[in-house]
Design an enzyme around this catalytic site. Structure first.
Site, PDB file in Angstrom:
ATOM      1  N   ASP A  11      25.926  41.194  39.194  1.00  0.00           N
ATOM      2  CA  ASP A  11      25.274  39.864  38.912  1.00  0.00           C
ATOM      3  C   ASP A  11      25.398  38.908  40.037  1.00  0.00           C
ATOM      4  O   ASP A  11      25.957  37.749  39.890  1.00  0.00           O
ATOM      5  CB  ASP A  11      25.907  39.298  37.500  1.00  0.00           C
ATOM      6  CG  ASP A  11      27.152  38.931  37.476  1.00  0.00           C
ATOM      7  OD1 ASP A  11      27.403  37.976  36.852  1.00  0.00           O
ATOM      8  OD2 ASP A  11      28.028  39.464  38.559  1.00  0.00           O
ATOM      9  N   ASP A  16      29.848  38.960  44.623  1.00  0.00           N
ATOM     10  CA  ASP A  16      29.300  40.234  44.281  1.00  0.00           C
ATOM     11  C   ASP A  16      28.305  40.616  45.512  1.00  0.00           C
ATOM     12  O   ASP A  16      28.705  41.819  45.889  1.00  0.00           O
ATOM     13  CB  ASP A  16      28.031  40.232  43.178  1.00  0.00           C
ATOM     14  CG  ASP A  16      28.397  39.741  41.965  1.00  0.00           C
ATOM     15  OD1 ASP A  16      28.837  38.816  41.664  1.00  0.00           O
ATOM     16  OD2 ASP A  16      28.520  40.487  40.835  1.00  0.00           O
ATOM     17  N   ASP A 236      35.253  40.034  42.951  1.00  0.00           N
ATOM     18  CA  ASP A 236      34.398  41.227  43.041  1.00  0.00           C
ATOM     19  C   ASP A 236      34.680  42.092  44.625  1.00  0.00           C
ATOM     20  O   ASP A 236      34.959  43.247  44.160  1.00  0.00           O
ATOM     21  CB  ASP A 236      32.810  41.057  43.161  1.00  0.00           C
ATOM     22  CG  ASP A 236      32.555  40.650  41.702  1.00  0.00           C
ATOM     23  OD1 ASP A 236      31.537  39.943  41.507  1.00  0.00           O
ATOM     24  OD2 ASP A 236      33.145  40.691  40.828  1.00  0.00           O
TER      25      ASP A 236
HETATM   26  O1  RIB Z   1      35.309  35.875  36.810  1.00  0.00           O
HETATM   27  C1  RIB Z   1      34.784  36.305  37.793  1.00  0.00           C
HETATM   28  C2  RIB Z   1      33.558  37.102  37.775  1.00  0.00           C
HETATM   29  O2  RIB Z   1      32.470  36.603  37.144  1.00  0.00           O
HETATM   30  C3  RIB Z   1      32.981  37.687  38.979  1.00  0.00           C
HETATM   31  O3  RIB Z   1      32.590  39.129  38.839  1.00  0.00           O
HETATM   32  C4  RIB Z   1      32.021  36.812  39.475  1.00  0.00           C
HETATM   33  O4  RIB Z   1      30.942  37.154  40.254  1.00  0.00           O
HETATM   34  C5  RIB Z   1      31.580  36.319  37.892  1.00  0.00           C
HETATM   35  O5  RIB Z   1      30.534  37.327  37.818  1.00  0.00           O
HETATM   36 CA    CA Z   2      30.252  39.326  39.449  1.00  0.00          CA
END
Ligand code: RIB
Ligand code: CA
Length: 304
Positions: A11, A16, A236
């Site tokens: 996402d 990411d 990530d």
């Molecule tokens: O809590 C961190 C996660 O939530 C990570 O994947 C960040 O990108 C958000 O999606």
């Molecule tokens: Ca994420």
């Protein structure tokens, strides 16, 4: 050597974006698909952002869009990624939504039985839908790596829950109950791994550096505003690094269930720590990672 087959469900989201770059530029993987999910931002934004990252690194990896909302709840987006999920980057293209991530996950698992590892970087909605639609793929998946959860640290979306699990706890419950090899990279580890703007000066590609620098400036400001941590938390990318160098990590088996009904505890990763109990050890939980090795490899790979 045959490359490890993976699917990245994501996402984007600043972290990411860096995780996708790390996996792609490591050249270690046959990335069968990148599938997007609503989480940090809307499905349109996360898909636009995924396309932006793939174009930036000139990747031809297939991109399929997925769920625009959790299984049973309204989408609650993140704060730290800005209004379009990648503020600071110039996103000027509306990516056509294919809405077929679930079918593509199913298709790729069936076509590559026992070979595919799935890297989950957002809410678990797409993979949960795939399990419900086609339970026969569950024993055919090699492993699921999940960035998510909070074991012995506070949540980052409520008092106890980490964002990815909080957004879609019902999907997480389906995945955690599934009889499949799972590895969880929780906040306990990720909160301690963050880069400063000075760290990013180690990037040697000036074009990539400029774009990442602009994004990280906003990410770092937002992380301080909402998490009171001074740096770009590498949630990530640490999960992606587990695929690259699992030797750098220490894990322990745990019996974890997901809270789906709690008013204050929605999305909590509830560990059974009772002596003589907790026998259903359903997930390997990362306890630690060699931070310096991660940072060295991160910049070496992005500079490769
Ligand atoms: O809590 C961190 C996660 O939530 C990570 O994947 C960040 O990108 C958000 O999606
Ligand atoms: Ca994420």
């Amino acid at each position: 050597m045959k490359k490890q087959k993976i699917i990245i469900d994501t996402d984007p989201g600043y972290d990411d974006a860096l995780a996708i770059m790390l996996a792609e530029k490591s050249r270690l993987f046959d990335i069968l698909a990148i599938t997007t999910v609503a989480g940090n931002s809307t499905i349109q934004n996360t898909t636009n952002n995924a396309r932006f990252v793939l174009n930036l690194i000139e990747s031809k990896t297939k991109l399929w869009s997925g769920a625009n909302a959790p299984l049973k709840r309204k989408l609650i987006k993140a704060n730290v990624h800005g209004k379009n999920g990648l503020d600071g980057a110039t996103i000027n293209k509306e990516e056509k939504l294919t809405n077929n991530a679930v079918n593509k996950i199913i298709e790729n698992i069936i076509n590559n039985p026992n070979e595919v590892t799935i890297l989950m970087l957002g809410p678990l909605t797409n993979i949960a839908q795939a399990f419900v639609k086609e339970p026969s793929i569950i024993p055919l998946i090699k492993e699921i790596i999940i960035m998510g959860g909070a074991i012995n640290v506070p949540g980052n979306k409520n008092r106890v829950a980490e964002f990815n699990i909080f957004v879609d706890p019902d999907a997480a419950d389906i995945v955690f109950q599934a009889d499949i090899k799972k590895t969880l990279i929780p906040l306990d580890v990720c909160n301690n791994i963050f880069f400063t703007l000075i760290d990013f000066r180690r990037l040697n590609d000036s074009n990539l550096y400029e774009i990442i620098y602009e994004m990280m400036k906003k990410y770092i400001d937002n992380i301080y505003m909402f998490e009171k941590i001074r740096g770009a938390i590498m949630y990530d990318p640490v999960a992606a690094y587990y695929l690259i160098n699992s030797q750098a990590f220490a894990t322990v088996e745990m019996d974890i269930q997901i809270e789906t009904r709690g008013k204050l505890t929605r999305g909590m990763t509830v560990v059974d720590k009772r002596v003589g109990e907790g026998k259903n050890k359903n997930v390997s939980v990362v306890q630690s990672v060699d931070k310096e090795k991660f940072k060295e490899d991160f910049f070496n790979i992005l500079n490769s």
